[in-house]
Motif scaffolding. Structure first.
Motif, PDB file in Angstrom:
ATOM      1  N   TYR A 107       0.818  -1.208   0.000  1.00  0.00           N
ATOM      2  CA  TYR A 107       0.000   0.000   0.000  1.00  0.00           C
ATOM      3  C   TYR A 107       0.858   1.267   0.000  1.00  0.00           C
ATOM      4  O   TYR A 107       0.454   2.291  -0.519  1.00  0.00           O
ATOM      5  CB  TYR A 107      -0.946   0.009   1.207  1.00  0.00           C
ATOM      6  CG  TYR A 107      -0.237   0.109   2.532  1.00  0.00           C
ATOM      7  CD1 TYR A 107       0.028   1.347   3.107  1.00  0.00           C
ATOM      8  CD2 TYR A 107       0.186  -1.037   3.200  1.00  0.00           C
ATOM      9  CE1 TYR A 107       0.692   1.446   4.308  1.00  0.00           C
ATOM     10  CE2 TYR A 107       0.855  -0.944   4.401  1.00  0.00           C
ATOM     11  CZ  TYR A 107       1.105   0.290   4.950  1.00  0.00           C
ATOM     12  OH  TYR A 107       1.780   0.385   6.139  1.00  0.00           O
TER      13      TYR A 107
ATOM     14  N   ASN B 222       0.676   3.854  -3.068  1.00  0.00           N
ATOM     15  CA  ASN B 222       0.080   5.134  -2.682  1.00  0.00           C
ATOM     16  C   ASN B 222       0.940   6.291  -3.197  1.00  0.00           C
ATOM     17  O   ASN B 222       0.430   7.271  -3.748  1.00  0.00           O
ATOM     18  CB  ASN B 222      -0.055   5.197  -1.160  1.00  0.00           C
ATOM     19  CG  ASN B 222      -0.932   6.333  -0.688  1.00  0.00           C
ATOM     20  OD1 ASN B 222      -1.545   7.030  -1.478  1.00  0.00           O
ATOM     21  ND2 ASN B 222      -0.971   6.520   0.616  1.00  0.00           N
TER      22      ASN B 222
ATOM     23  N   TYR C 253      -3.737   8.001  -3.173  1.00  0.00           N
ATOM     24  CA  TYR C 253      -4.500   7.170  -2.237  1.00  0.00           C
ATOM     25  C   TYR C 253      -5.650   6.433  -2.920  1.00  0.00           C
ATOM     26  O   TYR C 253      -5.829   5.232  -2.750  1.00  0.00           O
ATOM     27  CB  TYR C 253      -5.027   8.042  -1.094  1.00  0.00           C
ATOM     28  CG  TYR C 253      -5.901   7.277  -0.130  1.00  0.00           C
ATOM     29  CD1 TYR C 253      -5.343   6.411   0.797  1.00  0.00           C
ATOM     30  CD2 TYR C 253      -7.286   7.396  -0.175  1.00  0.00           C
ATOM     31  CE1 TYR C 253      -6.139   5.692   1.671  1.00  0.00           C
ATOM     32  CE2 TYR C 253      -8.096   6.676   0.696  1.00  0.00           C
ATOM     33  CZ  TYR C 253      -7.511   5.828   1.614  1.00  0.00           C
ATOM     34  OH  TYR C 253      -8.296   5.108   2.459  1.00  0.00           O
TER      35      TYR C 253
ATOM     36  N   THR D 107      -5.731   2.379  -3.474  1.00  0.00           N
ATOM     37  CA  THR D 107      -6.764   1.566  -2.821  1.00  0.00           C
ATOM     38  C   THR D 107      -7.522   0.723  -3.831  1.00  0.00           C
ATOM     39  O   THR D 107      -7.761  -0.475  -3.611  1.00  0.00           O
ATOM     40  CB  THR D 107      -7.745   2.470  -2.042  1.00  0.00           C
ATOM     41  OG1 THR D 107      -6.998   3.230  -1.086  1.00  0.00           O
ATOM     42  CG2 THR D 107      -8.793   1.655  -1.322  1.00  0.00           C
TER      43      THR D 107
END
Length: 196
Positions: free
Chosen positions: A162, A166, A171, A175
């Motif tokens: 992540y 990111n 973000y 995701t």
């Protein structure tokens, strides 16, 4: 677990193969040639490392880390170290290079089927690598050597990152891509008869 960057394994594999006379320039090979060579080496009981050869400082360091893992498992049992995480994984050869190193210290065992005391675990981090992860794992699971080895385990661990995704894609994109990669990877593993 153990953890190292895929670029390091690539250079270590190149050094081991060159010093053993198995491949003069591993780094110049394309992905298909690398995979073919690594599978051939993983099926052979012959070791590449020799105390009489001169290796790079990086190769010696990684060899000693792997040897320490083997010693730790011998001293404290099989649950002392069970996975070897490969950061920046983006190819099948990244997974196989770890097994090549593990074979040198007795943690990967050629045979029919081959087995490994420590599982090679990819870490897909960038957006591009997350998107390509299902295809990479499908090709990996499709190798007969790996298919036979993993069928005995019944499971493959995969990590998805992540943090780098990111930074790479923001973000929201990160995701979404992590979610999509997770769904697709579960399906690819199921198609191979494995739990993820």
């Amino acid at each position: 677990d153990l953890r190292q960057n895929a670029d390091v394994h690539e250079r270590v594999a190149a050094d081991l193969l060159a010093r053993a006379g198995a491949c003069a320039d591993y780094l110049a090979l394309d992905e298909a040639a690398r995979v073919a060579l690594l599978v051939e080496e993983l099926q052979s009981p012959r070791l590449l490392f020799s105390p009489f050869n001169a290796y790079s400082e990086e190769t010696l360091k990684e060899y000693e880390v792997a040897k320490a893992a083997a010693d730790m498992r011998a001293a404290y049992g099989p649950l002392a170290i069970v996975t070897y995480v490969i950061s920046k994984t983006d190819s099948v050869s990244d997974l196989l290079e770890v097994y090549l190193l593990l074979k040198e210290v007795g943690l990967f065992h050629p045979g029919e089927p081959a087995s490994s005391d420590v599982l090679s675990v990819p870490l897909f981090e960038t957006i591009a690598d997350l998107r390509a992860a299902p295809q990479t794992m499908r090709a990996y699971f499709g190798l007969p050597l790996i298919a036979r080895m993993l069928s005995a385990r019944g499971v493959q661990e995969v990590m998805i990152g992540y943090s780098d995704s990111n930074k790479d894609g923001s973000y929201l994109t990160s995701t979404w891509e992590l979610h999509q990669a997770s769904i697709r990877l579960v399906a690819v593993a199921a198609d191979a008869g494995l739990k993820l």
